[in-house]
Design a protein around this motif. Structure first.
Motif, PDB file in Angstrom:
ATOM      1  N   UNK A  36       6.252  22.905  63.714  1.00 17.24           N
ATOM      2  CA  UNK A  36       6.414  23.210  65.135  1.00 17.24           C
ATOM      3  C   UNK A  36       5.591  22.276  66.011  1.00 17.24           C
ATOM      4  N   UNK A  37       6.274  21.643  66.956  1.00 16.28           N
ATOM      5  CA  UNK A  37       5.611  20.829  67.977  1.00 16.28           C
ATOM      6  C   UNK A  37       5.608  21.517  69.333  1.00 16.28           C
ATOM      7  N   UNK A  65      12.025  20.236  62.186  1.00 15.33           N
ATOM      8  CA  UNK A  65      11.019  19.984  63.219  1.00 15.33           C
ATOM      9  C   UNK A  65      11.502  20.595  64.529  1.00 15.33           C
ATOM     10  N   UNK A  66      10.707  21.535  65.056  1.00 15.97           N
ATOM     11  CA  UNK A  66      11.022  22.045  66.393  1.00 15.97           C
ATOM     12  C   UNK A  66      10.307  21.169  67.409  1.00 15.97           C
ATOM     13  N   UNK A  67      11.104  20.484  68.213  1.00 19.89           N
ATOM     14  CA  UNK A  67      10.544  19.588  69.223  1.00 19.89           C
ATOM     15  C   UNK A  67      10.361  20.344  70.532  1.00 19.89           C
ATOM     16  N   UNK A  68       9.754  19.665  71.497  1.00 20.12           N
ATOM     17  CA  UNK A  68       9.627  20.218  72.840  1.00 20.12           C
ATOM     18  C   UNK A  68      10.927  19.991  73.598  1.00 20.12           C
ATOM     19  N   UNK A  69      11.197  20.826  74.579  1.00 19.35           N
ATOM     20  CA  UNK A  69      12.485  20.753  75.268  1.00 19.35           C
ATOM     21  C   UNK A  69      12.527  19.573  76.231  1.00 19.35           C
ATOM     22  N   UNK A  87      16.808  13.526  60.136  1.00 17.50           N
ATOM     23  CA  UNK A  87      15.922  14.661  60.366  1.00 17.50           C
ATOM     24  C   UNK A  87      16.729  15.896  60.720  1.00 17.50           C
ATOM     25  N   UNK A  88      16.136  17.042  60.457  1.00 18.40           N
ATOM     26  CA  UNK A  88      16.677  18.319  60.910  1.00 18.40           C
ATOM     27  C   UNK A  88      15.818  18.780  62.077  1.00 18.40           C
ATOM     28  N   UNK A  89      16.449  18.968  63.231  1.00 17.58           N
ATOM     29  CA  UNK A  89      15.726  19.207  64.472  1.00 17.58           C
ATOM     30  C   UNK A  89      16.116  20.558  65.054  1.00 17.58           C
ATOM     31  N   UNK A  90      15.101  21.336  65.421  1.00 18.40           N
ATOM     32  CA  UNK A  90      15.325  22.553  66.193  1.00 18.40           C
ATOM     33  C   UNK A  90      15.101  22.218  67.658  1.00 18.40           C
ATOM     34  N   UNK A  91      16.131  22.463  68.461  1.00 22.68           N
ATOM     35  CA  UNK A  91      16.056  22.123  69.880  1.00 22.68           C
ATOM     36  C   UNK A  91      15.938  23.401  70.704  1.00 22.68           C
TER      37      UNK A  91
END
Length: 270
Positions: A36-37, A65-69, A87-91
């Protein structure tokens, strides 16, 4: 990558500024971890968290990876860091499909996105967001949506319509069922069990975990029972036998029952 994410039952979060926890999280029985970022990392710790995650991935570590919005000053640096390799990204904080399209275009080929639907606009646009190429799954953000609506995110009835909207949007878009949001009480085993069961009854097939002690409960709830697996196998056996119309447990073995049996076996990994 996308196939394993589609089957994940338990999704364990770990703060990006705590690299000492990365190996520990990966060693649990969680199906996947999220580095988590965003919410778990304070503003002053964002750069070091991004560096930690980049080093973990470059060293062969795995995780979403959860990035910032996109509305934050950290978003572009997060995306740039992830653009170097698939990459696998949670937005988070999505409101419309274009926000997802922008991320997908910026990522390396072979990347995928889990769309977090945690705003009123995002939930109402669930089908369109889930239909963006590259989105493999949706996740429901009960905490942020509850805050926006002035509702208690732990109160199941308050958010039942929103949860159902996410399930329906995922199905209409032709992607796998979504991941439910977090149970914020980290110590109440009854609460995580009740929340996971409620989500499963609505059509979710996975759930966010905020602590390793929640993982085994979530895995148990979202793993079909031996009895359910045996029923599904009998349904498919009856369907494959040909001849006259068959019944299993007093249910006519038609297409809806066959489709349900197939989904159940896929969920069980059979």
């Amino acid at each position: 990558m996308s196939e394993s994410l589609a089957r994940a039952r338990s999704v364990l979060f770990v703060p990006g500024h705590r690299p000492d926890r990365f190996d520990k999280a990966a060693a649990t029985t969680a199906d996947t971890i999220v580095l988590d970022l965003e919410d778990a990392v304070g503003p002053d710790e964002k750069p070091v968290a991004r560096k930690n995650v980049a080093e973990w991935l470059a060293g062969g570590g795995h995780g979403i990876v959860r990035i910032n919005d996109a509305g934050t000053c950290w978003y572009e640096d997060d995306v740039a860091m992830l653009a170097e390799r698939p990459a696998a990204v949670m937005l988070p904080k999505i409101t419309r499909p274009a926000e997802v399209v922008d991320v997908v275009r910026a990522l390396a080929p072979g990347s995928c996105v889990i769309a977090i639907l945690e705003t009123a606009a995002g939930v109402l646009n669930a089908q369109a967001i889930c239909s963006v190429p590259g989105v493999v799954r949706a996740a429901f953000g009960n905490a942020d949506l509850g805050s926006e609506l002035g509702l208690d995110p732990a109160h199941q009835a308050s958010l039942v319509h929103a949860r159902a909207q996410v399930v329906l949007g995922s199905a209409a878009a032709g992607i796998v069922p979504p991941i439910d949001g977090a149970t914020l009480d980290l110590t109440d085993r009854d609460a995580i069990t009740a929340d996971a069961t409620h989500a499963a009854e609505l059509g979710f097939t996975g759930k966010v975990c905020l602590h390793p002690r929640q993982v085994d409960v979530v895995n148990a709830v979202f793993t079909p029972s031996p009895e359910a697996v045996e029923w599904a196998r009998r349904v498919l056996a009856a369907a494959d036998s040909g001849g006259s119309i068959k019944a299993v447990d007093n249910q006519i073995v038609g297409k809806p029952i066959i489709d349900r049996a197939r989904r159940l076996l896929a969920q069980a990994g059979c």
